[in-house]
Structure formats: C-alpha cells, structure tokens
Design an enzyme around this catalytic site. Structure first.
Site, short mmCIF file in Angstrom:
data_model
loop_
_atom_site.label_atom_id
_atom_site.label_comp_id
_atom_site.label_asym_id
_atom_site.label_seq_id
_atom_site.Cartn_x
_atom_site.Cartn_y
_atom_site.Cartn_z
N TRP A 135 61.77 113.58 -13.24
CA TRP A 135 61.14 112.29 -13.52
C TRP A 135 60.94 112.03 -15.02
O TRP A 135 60.56 110.94 -15.39
CB TRP A 135 59.80 112.18 -12.80
CG TRP A 135 59.94 111.93 -11.32
CD1 TRP A 135 59.91 110.71 -10.70
CD2 TRP A 135 60.16 112.89 -10.29
NE1 TRP A 135 60.10 110.86 -9.34
CE2 TRP A 135 60.26 112.19 -9.06
CE3 TRP A 135 60.30 114.28 -10.27
CZ2 TRP A 135 60.46 112.83 -7.85
CZ3 TRP A 135 60.50 114.91 -9.05
CH2 TRP A 135 60.58 114.19 -7.86
N CYS A 171 62.41 109.62 -5.65
CA CYS A 171 61.95 109.44 -4.27
C CYS A 171 62.92 108.68 -3.38
O CYS A 171 63.14 109.05 -2.23
CB CYS A 171 60.58 108.78 -4.26
SG CYS A 171 60.54 107.04 -4.72
N HIS A 228 56.74 104.10 -3.85
CA HIS A 228 57.18 105.41 -3.41
C HIS A 228 57.92 105.23 -2.08
O HIS A 228 57.50 104.44 -1.23
CB HIS A 228 56.00 106.36 -3.24
CG HIS A 228 56.39 107.74 -2.78
ND1 HIS A 228 57.31 108.51 -3.47
CD2 HIS A 228 56.02 108.47 -1.71
CE1 HIS A 228 57.47 109.66 -2.84
NE2 HIS A 228 56.71 109.65 -1.77
N ASP A 251 58.22 112.84 4.46
CA ASP A 251 58.43 112.59 3.04
C ASP A 251 59.09 113.79 2.38
O ASP A 251 58.44 114.81 2.16
CB ASP A 251 57.09 112.27 2.36
CG ASP A 251 57.26 111.73 0.95
OD1 ASP A 251 58.38 111.83 0.41
OD2 ASP A 251 56.28 111.23 0.39
N GLU A 344 39.35 97.95 10.45
CA GLU A 344 39.55 98.67 9.20
C GLU A 344 38.31 99.52 8.89
O GLU A 344 38.42 100.69 8.50
CB GLU A 344 39.79 97.69 8.05
CG GLU A 344 40.05 98.40 6.71
CD GLU A 344 39.95 97.48 5.50
OE1 GLU A 344 40.84 97.52 4.65
OE2 GLU A 344 38.94 96.74 5.40
N ILE A 370 46.27 88.64 -14.89
CA ILE A 370 47.48 88.53 -15.71
C ILE A 370 48.47 87.64 -14.99
O ILE A 370 48.77 87.85 -13.81
CB ILE A 370 48.10 89.92 -15.97
CG1 ILE A 370 47.14 90.77 -16.82
CG2 ILE A 370 49.44 89.80 -16.67
CD1 ILE A 370 47.59 92.22 -16.98
N VAL A 372 52.39 85.71 -15.10
CA VAL A 372 53.72 85.84 -15.69
C VAL A 372 54.57 84.66 -15.25
O VAL A 372 54.24 83.95 -14.29
CB VAL A 372 54.40 87.17 -15.28
CG1 VAL A 372 53.60 88.36 -15.76
CG2 VAL A 372 54.61 87.23 -13.77
N MET A 376 62.06 86.31 -15.88
CA MET A 376 61.93 87.42 -16.81
C MET A 376 63.18 88.29 -16.69
O MET A 376 63.29 89.13 -15.80
CB MET A 376 60.68 88.24 -16.51
CG MET A 376 59.38 87.48 -16.73
SD MET A 376 57.92 88.48 -16.39
CE MET A 376 58.07 88.69 -14.62
N TYR A 409 58.89 104.09 -12.73
CA TYR A 409 58.34 103.69 -11.44
C TYR A 409 57.25 104.66 -10.97
O TYR A 409 56.37 104.31 -10.19
CB TYR A 409 59.46 103.58 -10.39
CG TYR A 409 59.78 104.87 -9.68
CD1 TYR A 409 59.21 105.18 -8.45
CD2 TYR A 409 60.64 105.81 -10.24
CE1 TYR A 409 59.48 106.37 -7.81
CE2 TYR A 409 60.92 106.99 -9.60
CZ TYR A 409 60.34 107.27 -8.38
OH TYR A 409 60.61 108.46 -7.74
N GLU A 432 37.98 78.48 -18.80
CA GLU A 432 39.11 79.41 -18.62
C GLU A 432 39.92 79.42 -19.91
O GLU A 432 40.11 78.38 -20.54
CB GLU A 432 39.99 78.96 -17.45
CG GLU A 432 41.23 79.83 -17.27
CD GLU A 432 42.14 79.33 -16.14
OE1 GLU A 432 41.72 79.44 -14.97
OE2 GLU A 432 43.23 78.83 -16.45
N ARG A 471 49.21 94.93 -14.42
CA ARG A 471 50.32 94.39 -13.63
C ARG A 471 51.62 94.97 -14.16
O ARG A 471 51.86 94.96 -15.37
CB ARG A 471 50.34 92.87 -13.73
CG ARG A 471 51.46 92.22 -12.94
CD ARG A 471 51.24 90.72 -12.82
NE ARG A 471 52.26 90.10 -12.01
CZ ARG A 471 52.18 88.84 -11.57
NH1 ARG A 471 51.13 88.10 -11.87
NH2 ARG A 471 53.15 88.33 -10.83
#
Length: 578
Positions: A135, A171, A228, A251, A344, A370, A372, A376, A409, A432, A471
C-alpha cells in the site's frame, strides 16, 4: 460399451477423483460444489442469480469515493484454460492440507471450511498464497495493483512461478481473485465495496483519530479507508441457529489475524445487521467496518488536546454489481437498519456499541460542510468550497483552516495540494459564508496517487467549539472510447478501435493500450504500444485485433497507460453471435 453413471452425495468433498475400472482403466474427474443441486450447501434457486454469481466470467468492481462511485471492469475468467487446475492447487498448498492432507480433504465437503481456506490463501502472509499486498512506497519488484485487468494473469503467474506470491495486490484485487476461485469451485460469489470503511484494531467499535491545527491527521493504527472491498459467498450455515443462511462475508485482504491466521469470515451478512457478534467467524471486525463510531481530537501546538465535532459516518453506499446489468446495486440495507430506527438501536444494544447509544443530538450552533463542483477532471484547475453557517443568535468570529492533500484509497496521505488559513471569519446570526480553495493541476498533478483522490479538510475553531469537515474527492480520468469494427461472430477476427484524449497540459509518452476478455482474447492480454507521443488535447488511437471463441454477451476490458496518465480503465460489452 459400458455406460456408467456416478452419483455423488451433495456433501462429498470437492476435488480430483480417480475411477478405476478393472485392472487398467482409469478415469479422472473433478467434483465441484453444485449450486443447482437442492441438497448442496451452496444451492441457489434463482437462474438469473446463478448466471451472474457462478457463470459470469466478467464483472464490475466499484471504487472511487462515496460521493462518486466509479465502475472498474474486471475479467474473472474462472473458466479459462488451466484456471480450475490452479484453484485446486491453491487448496492443496494451504498449510492445513500440507500438515494433515486427510483431514483437509475431508473438510472440503464443507463450503464454510473451503471459503475460510481461500480467505487465507489469496494473501501470502502465512503461507504460499497468491498475492502480496503493498500500500506504500512504490512497487519495485512487481507491478502496481492498478495494472491488473483480471484474475487470469495473476493466477497463472502464481501457478507457473512455483507458488511464489504475485506482486502486488490491494483490496479489490484480493477480493476479485477470491471471487474467481470461488466461482471456479462452484460457490456463488460477488465482490462488495464498503465506502468509508473502518479498520478497528482493538475491537472496541470506536476509531479514535487525532489531527493537528492544520486539520492533518496524526498517524494512527486505526484507519478509515476511503473504500474497502471483500466478497460475499452464498451457502448454508448449519453451524449456527436458523435464519443465517445466504450471503456470507469473507475478506481475503490481510488486515488482522483470525485464529492465528490472516483471514476473515465467513460471517453471515444478517449476523452483522442483527449485531450477533458471537457468531463465527470474525463478526466484531466486520461489524466495525460498517458500524464503528469515529471520535476525533485536535492536538494543538501547545500540546493540549480537545474533542472535535465531526460527522464522519462509517459504512456508506455498500455496493455490488446488479444481476444482469452493469448498474450499481446498493445493499447497505442488508448490513444495517435505517439510521435512527428502533431496530438499529436494538442492534447496537446487542453489540454493546455504547458510543452509538450515548450519542447526543448534534450541536446546532455553527455548521461546516464542504461543497464541490460536478466537473472535476484530472488535468483541470477547479475550486472547492468550505461553507460555514452560523445557526446561533449571536455574531461569531472564528478561525477557518481549509486544506487539501493527495491521499490513497486506504487513507495514506501525500503532499499538500492547496491550503488556506483565515484567522478572522466573521458571521452574523443566520449568515452563511462560502470560502473557496483553488486546486491547480500544476500543484496537485505530480502528487496524485493512481487512485486520483484528494482529501479536503476544513477545521472551524470558535471559543466554544471546534468543528471538522472532511471529504475525499476523486478526479475523473478521460473516457476510453471503444468501437468494434465488424460484426462480432464466433471464431471471426475482429478489430477494436480504441481512443482516449490527452486531458493534461503536457504530452503523453510511452502510451500503451491493453485488452483482455473472457472468451474474447484467448485467455491472454493483448497489448499495442504507440510509436509517437500524444500532444495536449489530441487523441491516442489504436486498433487491436482479437478473435471471440464463444457466443453470448462478453466484456472487453481496456487499459491505457502512459508516463503521466496511468492505468485508465474502460470496457465495451460485445454480443458475439454464431
């Protein structure tokens, strides 16, 4: 002439058999799990699902980010020549077989046992497994995990190189190879992606993170991965109470040891949803991947530590390829009950997830997020925005730190792509403010990893509280366009015209296109290298010839690589007629 039928029991061990007739006649055959047989532990009663999860030799793996899941094509190739032999060799090379072949052979009647062995053998951390993970720090002595387009080349390399691990995997590669082996052995299997995935090392269901005053993480063993991948395998669980048959998480990425070995699962997906953390195998680790709470602290320059208010939600947009199409299917509901529901809360009680139970309503004072733009692309300059809102009745004067850096990642940070520190952000009650940060390709271009990810972090400091917004954004590679010249027919030579436009301000050198596809390219990778460089805005274009060997819907997986634009993926579905 003698006609002989052999009727195997549904729970007979899988593997090679020899049938002897008389003194000299020997017939060899291979017995696999049979998901069409109602008595088999892997029985699946839906033909469309069997077509997708057993017979399909190609598919889609989802990468990118939670805000922008990206489809990555993959050639599983489980029926290509020699692959089944390699899969059986993987079983034979596992340490349990080498230590006690008889006991291991008997265990192969059990899909639970086989899937657990595969989870260990796809990585090489304890054994002569298939893949070595890496990695960080380059890929000397091997190739980048982004290099791979499918499992066939990986499995063949392992088999022909005396079971030496193939370098390198991450992964989605581990998961894809495990999926190929499982399908080859007759176990229905699919690759699953969990966005914002937690790595909990001490099983307390809490990820503690520390940042400095620039909103940069201070290294910790416990991480939040951008995504993952693992696999789900379909089988019954007679070792558990009723109601937990079906999809089981396995996994193969080596993260934590289970019973002394780097493997994980199988654990029923439903056990994760219900918080049954005592069920076999490795329920607490998988539960944390999708449910762990995150607590963030700021470590200030004077050495003091304070808690930060943040809204990082672990386990989002859990995804897999849809049956019969390339669309993304969101299966989060199979792992989790709706947020805030009574179910839950009951799950968290059962799992003793105290942090989640004790969470209070978010403070509604200052709000930080954030934003965007939708466009991009790698090679472009663009703005991102920290948006601060004052929901109080009083005027606020805050410090805002807004930074960006390249990130892998798995959460490993790279260089700074842009930074802004505003000491006096004044906000009237209800006001704001949007604070832009310009990201220039001239700065971020050389820092990006092959994941094309940039981490944005905004830290808002007031006398009363500190808020953090994070983010991860993924920059789009150019689209690969594939045009099939001629009518696709079995055993007829075809040409694929492949085009990609250079989106970067500099020229592309050492350009190479590669294609691979089950029953399209003869089980091999076909590559074509360009003789010349490609100027900014120009197209790189090649024709690559291939000959389909089977009819039906096939996926031609395409990869473009160059000196500065690396491993751009694309694909084209090809319907081959007679």
């Amino acid at each position: 002439m003698v006609a002989l039928s052999v009727c195997s029991a549904p729970d007979a061990p899988i593997g090679r058999y020899t049938l002897t007739l008389g003194r000299s006649e020997r017939i060899e055959f291979i017995l696999l799990f049979n998901p069409w047989c109602p008595g088999d532990a892997v029985y699946m009663d839906n033909e469309q699902s069997l077509e997708e999860y057993v017979l399909s030799q190609d598919g889609i793996i989802f990468r990118g980010s939670v805000g922008r899941p990206i489809s990555t094509p993959w050639n599983f190739g489980q029926f290509e020549s020699g692959i089944l032999d390699t899969c059986l060799r993987i079983l034979d090379m596992n340490p349990k077989c080498l230590k006690n072949p008889g006991k291991d052979c008997s265990g192969r009647r059990n899909a639970i046992y086989v899937s657990r062995v595969l989870s260990a053998m796809v990585n090489c951390n304890d054994d002569k497994g298939v893949l070595l993970g890496k990695w960080t720090d380059g890929y000397e002595g091997g190739v980048s995990p982004m290099f791979w387009r499918g499992s066939v080349e990986i499995l063949r390399n392992w088999d022909t190189q005396a079971c030496q691990p193939v370098r390198y995997g991450q992964c989605w590669v581990f998961a894809a190879v495990a999926c190929s082996i499982s399908r080859a052995l007759g176990i229905p299997c699919r690759v699953v992606t969990n966005y914002v995935s937690a790595h909990d090392t001490n099983s307390n269901l809490v990820i503690e993170r520390y940042i400095n005053e620039k909103a940069e993480p201070i290294h910790s063993k416990e991480m939040i991965w951008n995504y993952h991948c693992w696999v789900e395998s379909w089988m019954t669980r007679p070792d558990l109470q009723s109601g937990f048959n079906g999809w089981q998480v396995c996994d193969p990425t080596p993260q934590e040891k289970s019973e002394g070995v780097y493997c994980c699962g199988p654990i029923p997906v439903r056990a994760i949803k219900e918080g049954e953390l005592t069920f076999k195998y490795d329920a607490p680790f998988v539960f944390a991947e999708v449910n762990a709470d995150t607590i963030t602290y700021t470590k200030k320059n004077d050495g003091s530590i304070s808690k930060v208010i943040t809204t990082t939600a672990v386990g989002q947009k859990i995804s897999t390829k849809s049956v019969g199409s390339d669309a993304r299917e969101d299966i989060t509901h199979l792992y989790k009950y709706p947020e805030g529901s009574d179910e839950e809360r009951d799950t968290f009680k059962k799992a003793n997830h105290q942090n989640k139970l004790l969470q209070k309503q978010q403070n509604q004072g200052l709000h930080l997020t954030i934003k965007v733009t939708s466009d991009m692309r790698k090679g472009c300059d663009f703005d991102v925005f920290a948006v601060v809102t004052n929901n109080t009745q009083s005027e606020k004067k805050c410090r805002l730190v807004f930074g960006s850096c390249a990130v892998s990642y798995s959460g490993t940070l790279g260089g700074n792509c842009g930074f802004k520190d505003l000491l006096n952000v004044e906000l009237a009650p209800g006001a704001e403010r949007r604070v832009p940060l310009r990201l220039n390709y001239s700065k971020y271009g050389s820092l990006l990893t092959e994941d094309n990810l940039i981490r944005l972090a905004a830290l808002l400091m007031d006398t009363a509280e500190t808020r953090l917004a994070v983010r991860n954004i993924v920059l789009d590679n150019p689209e690969i366009k594939v045009r099939i010249l001629g009518e696709p027919k079995i055993n007829r030579k075809l040409a694929a015209e492949i085009t990609v436009q250079n989106p970067l301000p500099g020229r592309l050198e050492n350009c190479c296109f590669s294609i691979e596809g089950a029953n399209l390219t003869g089980g091999r990778v076909i590559s074509e290298r360009l003789d010349s460089s490609v100027e900014p805005g120009e197209d790189a274009k090649v024709k690559i010839y291939f000959t389909p060997t089977h009819t039906g819907l096939r996926k031609l997986v395409v990869d473009f690589d160059s000196s500065t634009l690396c491993h751009v993926k694309g694909y084209r579905n090809v319907i081959v007629g007679k």
